[in-house]
Design an enzyme around this catalytic site. Structure first.
Site, PDB file in Angstrom:
ATOM      1  N   HIS A  44       0.817  -1.214   0.000  1.00 62.35           N
ATOM      2  CA  HIS A  44       0.000   0.000   0.000  1.00 62.35           C
ATOM      3  C   HIS A  44       0.853   1.268   0.000  1.00 62.35           C
ATOM      4  O   HIS A  44       0.324   2.375  -0.093  1.00 62.35           O
ATOM      5  CB  HIS A  44      -1.000  -0.012   1.166  1.00 62.35           C
ATOM      6  CG  HIS A  44      -0.424   0.316   2.501  1.00 62.35           C
ATOM      7  ND1 HIS A  44       0.033  -0.635   3.376  1.00 62.35           N
ATOM      8  CD2 HIS A  44      -0.240   1.503   3.126  1.00 62.35           C
ATOM      9  CE1 HIS A  44       0.470  -0.060   4.479  1.00 62.35           C
ATOM     10  NE2 HIS A  44       0.316   1.250   4.353  1.00 62.35           N
TER      11      HIS A  44
ATOM     12  N   ASP B 177       0.185  -7.594   1.924  1.00 68.76           N
ATOM     13  CA  ASP B 177       0.626  -6.197   1.867  1.00 68.76           C
ATOM     14  C   ASP B 177       2.154  -6.142   1.836  1.00 68.76           C
ATOM     15  O   ASP B 177       2.808  -5.780   2.816  1.00 68.76           O
ATOM     16  CB  ASP B 177       0.062  -5.435   3.071  1.00 68.76           C
ATOM     17  CG  ASP B 177       0.237  -3.934   2.949  1.00 68.76           C
ATOM     18  OD1 ASP B 177       0.547  -3.463   1.842  1.00 68.76           O
ATOM     19  OD2 ASP B 177       0.065  -3.244   3.969  1.00 68.76           O
TER      20      ASP B 177
ATOM     21  N   SER C  49       4.264   3.097   7.868  1.00 61.77           N
ATOM     22  CA  SER C  49       3.975   1.946   7.018  1.00 61.77           C
ATOM     23  C   SER C  49       5.197   1.535   6.220  1.00 61.77           C
ATOM     24  O   SER C  49       5.983   2.367   5.772  1.00 61.77           O
ATOM     25  CB  SER C  49       2.854   2.271   6.041  1.00 61.77           C
ATOM     26  OG  SER C  49       1.626   2.308   6.697  1.00 61.77           O
TER      27      SER C  49
END
Length: 260
Positions: free
Chosen positions: A65, A110, A206
């Site tokens: 992402h 992910d 992230s």
């Protein structure tokens, strides 16, 4: 309420879950300048939006992402304001995803592998982190880091990366708080945090690493917003379960399939 912790244009997931591409460290301290030689910063324009991990001189591992156009990768960075003399910059030559559709809404896919446009050189502040040789154990103390938000409620971002120690928990601890998302009973996802709250990754973190007992075990993926709430730990993509895919891609087998 949970929301994707990246930039607004990444809300293609059409979920209100907190994907930590824009997350920062809550409850930690400034990292020592010498403890994160493998940590990279992902930029677009002038905005640092994700972290990543250098796994050899030519490859970076991060979250799917975190994919954006015009990514720039900074290596050897500590302070955003005062550059290290040995900082290096690269751009992606190729990007690889575990699912060809880039459909990382399956929660445990992910992961993105980036091949750099040219190899980097090891230096005082740059060196790769090895892939894990064994899976992590629940109960392990893990360390995570990033330039993400350092406040769960305010848009406060640090100049240097922050580091925090958290615990590796049972996956169910990440699944149970969110029955509305119908998360799978089993997953190639790690759950880590402090059940009483106060320590967590957050917006901007992230893609960064989760290091357990000295081994690179996880990639910061998603969590609650506000960050660091009691009984709402964060989820990390499990690196060990993707070793075959990673090693095959690096070896040139670009048709390698992900684990089921």
């Amino acid at each position: 309420m949970v929301l994707i912790k990246v930039l607004a244009n990444l809300l293609i997931l059409q979920l209100s879950y907190a994907q930590k591409s824009s997350e920062l460290i809550i409850g930690g301290d400034e990292c020592n300048i010498n403890e994160h030689r493998f940590l990279v910063a992902l930029y677009t324009s002038r905005t640092l939006f994700c972290g990543g991990t250098l796994i050899n001189q030519e490859w970076v591992l991060t979250a799917a992402h975190c994919n954006m156009e015009d990514i720039q990768i900074k290596l050897g960075m500590h302070s955003k304001k005062v550059p290290n003399e040995d900082e290096q910059k690269r751009v992606p030559k190729e990007k690889f995803f575990c699912l060809s559709s880039k459909n990382y809404t399956l929660w445990d896919k992910d992961i993105m592998l980036i091949r750099l446009d040219s190899p980097v050189k090891n230096s005082a502040h740059i060196a790769p982190l090895s892939l894990p040789s064994s899976p992590p154990s629940v109960g392990s103390v893990c360390r995570t880091m990033g330039w993400g938000r350092i406040s769960s409620t305010k848009e406060t971002y640090p100049d240097v990366p922050h580091c925090v120690n958290i615990n590796l928990l049972e996956y169910e601890m990440c699944r149970a708080p969110y029955p509305e998302f119908e998360l799978p009973a089993t997953s190639r996802t790690l759950c880590a945090g402090i059940l009483e709250g106060g320590k967590d990754t957050c917006v901007g973190d992230s893609g960064g690493p989760l290091i357990c007992n000295g081994q690179f075990q996880g990639i910061a993926s998603w969590g609650d917003d506000p960050c660091a709430q009691p009984h709402k730990p964060a989820a990390y993509t499990k690196v060990f379960d993707h070793l075959d895919w990673i090693e095959n891609i690096i070896a040139g087998n670009t048709d390698a399939s992900c684990p089921p």
